[in-house]
Enzyme design. Structure first.
Site, mmCIF file in Angstrom:
data_model
loop_
_atom_site.group_PDB
_atom_site.id
_atom_site.type_symbol
_atom_site.label_atom_id
_atom_site.label_comp_id
_atom_site.label_asym_id
_atom_site.label_seq_id
_atom_site.Cartn_x
_atom_site.Cartn_y
_atom_site.Cartn_z
ATOM 1 N N ARG A 212 -29.941 11.928 -43.448
ATOM 2 C CA ARG A 212 -30.386 10.772 -44.383
ATOM 3 C C ARG A 212 -29.326 10.471 -45.493
ATOM 4 O O ARG A 212 -28.479 11.385 -45.702
ATOM 5 C CB ARG A 212 -31.509 11.081 -44.778
ATOM 6 N N LYS A 236 -36.530 16.467 -46.481
ATOM 7 C CA LYS A 236 -37.690 16.282 -47.162
ATOM 8 C C LYS A 236 -38.563 17.409 -47.443
ATOM 9 O O LYS A 236 -38.470 18.484 -46.676
ATOM 10 C CB LYS A 236 -38.722 15.321 -46.449
ATOM 11 N N HIS A 306 -29.339 4.365 -42.248
ATOM 12 C CA HIS A 306 -30.329 5.052 -41.267
ATOM 13 C C HIS A 306 -30.198 4.331 -40.143
ATOM 14 O O HIS A 306 -30.550 5.209 -39.101
ATOM 15 C CB HIS A 306 -31.868 4.533 -41.954
ATOM 16 N N ARG A 309 -28.034 6.889 -38.560
ATOM 17 C CA ARG A 309 -28.771 8.128 -38.259
ATOM 18 C C ARG A 309 -29.502 7.869 -36.841
ATOM 19 O O ARG A 309 -29.509 8.600 -35.926
ATOM 20 C CB ARG A 309 -29.706 8.250 -39.302
ATOM 21 N N HIS A 332 -36.755 16.457 -38.437
ATOM 22 C CA HIS A 332 -38.141 15.898 -38.107
ATOM 23 C C HIS A 332 -38.909 17.184 -38.179
ATOM 24 O O HIS A 332 -38.789 18.269 -37.578
ATOM 25 C CB HIS A 332 -38.147 15.406 -37.216
ATOM 26 N N TYR A 341 -36.384 8.072 -29.973
ATOM 27 C CA TYR A 341 -35.102 7.544 -29.561
ATOM 28 C C TYR A 341 -35.049 7.927 -28.024
ATOM 29 O O TYR A 341 -34.207 7.402 -27.568
ATOM 30 C CB TYR A 341 -34.211 8.774 -30.288
#
Length: 360
Positions: A212, A236, A306, A309, A332, A341
């Protein structure tokens, strides 16, 4: 509490003291205990203030009076005002998170949000560059520098254009001279050479690793393991992961650390790998502007970090990478986030089939 917008602050101040304190305590919990980013905390607070403002309008003067009917009424009102399904799903998630916390904290007699359903968010397929387009983008700083962003006040950008009109260099910082004895021409030349090196390593890392933009800007020099060609990323929730990168990114890193960063480094640089305005850590907003400017200059579709990404993940899967490995690389927490994806790859295959097969 992370500062929300002016309208949310006004609603927050108008809440009864007990409800206002609950908002502040929940924000503190998200920030200190859950280690959520300031952006995430701000989003939760905005949703929660809206919910409690609605509850007060329905006659709730104490948090213990909050029940499922109030939550459902709030979501229904959001829907009638035109909120998108994705926004409704996020707001329902905010309500459930607050309800669970308030119940654990003894502020609610029951976790009323546990039974709150939310509309299934519609997810558009992410924008993905072709492999040749991604390569053209990451190599663009070696061939040219981007035009100035609209309203860009950086004097260093103007100096760079004056110094070398053959290349429309745009410095992304207001640099201090590294050598007081150096003349203006030599300083400008060093800066016009350093900025494309910084931009090249930013683009290479974003595409090579799929991190990110906030993660890329948060990298320190010590987070790069040159021997194993791996970067240490804090994602995150402060979760740490190691992400490999390739030979082109290694070359870009070597050039930046040897010939670029020493020119742009300043008193505010610290250990930051990527430097921005006045030698401080590169800001994610500036990084987005850099990516967008190079994409536009290269004649590519509108592109954000993004999108790089998304492109990295899609190209990995198309190249045969395991879905779980891609999940780990992207950071993730849920495999469902990575599975989008696979749909992108299938859709690209369908498009190619329709264009190429005689019986399509």
């Amino acid at each position: 509490m992370s500062r929300p917008d002016r309208g949310t602050r006004a609603m927050h101040q108008a809440l009864p003291p007990a409800l206002r304190d609950a908002v502040d305590d929940f924000a503190e919990h998200l920030s200190r205990v859950r280690n959520r980013s300031a952006h995430t905390v701000r989003a939760y607070v905005t949703d929660l203030v809206s919910l409690l403002d609605h509850a007060v309008r329905m006659g709730c003067v104490d948090l213990a009076e909050l029940d499922l009917s109030v939550l459902r009424s709030w979501l229904a009102r959001q829907r009638t005002t035109g909120a998108a399904r994705t926004s409704l799903a996020r707001r329902a998630a905010s309500a459930r998170a607050f309800s669970a916390w308030a119940h654990r904290a003894g502020l609610l007699p029951a976790d009323v949000g546990a039974a709150l359903a939310s509309p299934r968010a519609h997810r558009d397929l992410p924008s993905v560059l072709r492999a040749d387009q991604a390569a053209a983008l990451v190599e663009a700083p070696s061939r040219q520098a981007p035009p100035a962003s609209p309203g860009d006040p950086d004097p260093a950008r103007t100096d760079a254009r004056r110094t070398n009109q053959a290349r429309t260099h745009v410095a992304h910082r207001d640099t201090e001279p590294t050598d007081p004895a150096a003349g203006p021409a030599s300083i400008a030349t060093e800066e016009t050479e350093a900025v494309p090196l910084r931009d090249r390593v930013l683009l290479e890392l974003l595409y090579a690793t799929g991190v990110r933009v906030s993660e890329a800007c948060g990298l320190d020099v010590g987070d790069v393991d040159h021997g194993r060609r791996v970067i240490r990323v804090f994602g995150k929730g402060g979760r740490e992961r190691s992400v490999p990168y390739g030979v082109p990114a290694q070359r870009a890193l070597d050039d930046w650390l040897r010939r670029g960063r020493p020119v742009m480094v300043g008193a505010r640089s610290g250990d930051a790998l990527l430097l921005g305005a006045r030698g401080g850590r590169l800001n994610p907003t500036t990084a987005r502007q850099i990516v967008g400017a190079y994409a536009e200059a290269a004649g590519l579709p509108r592109t954000s970090p993004h999108d790089l990404r998304h492109s990295a993940a899609t190209h990995l899967l198309e190249g045969g990478a395991d879905l779980r490995a891609v999940q780990e690389l992207l950071g993730h927490s849920s495999l469902a986030s990575t599975q989008i994806y696979t749909h992108v790859s299938v859709e690209r295959l369908r498009t190619a089939y329709r264009q190429a097969h005689p019986r399509a």
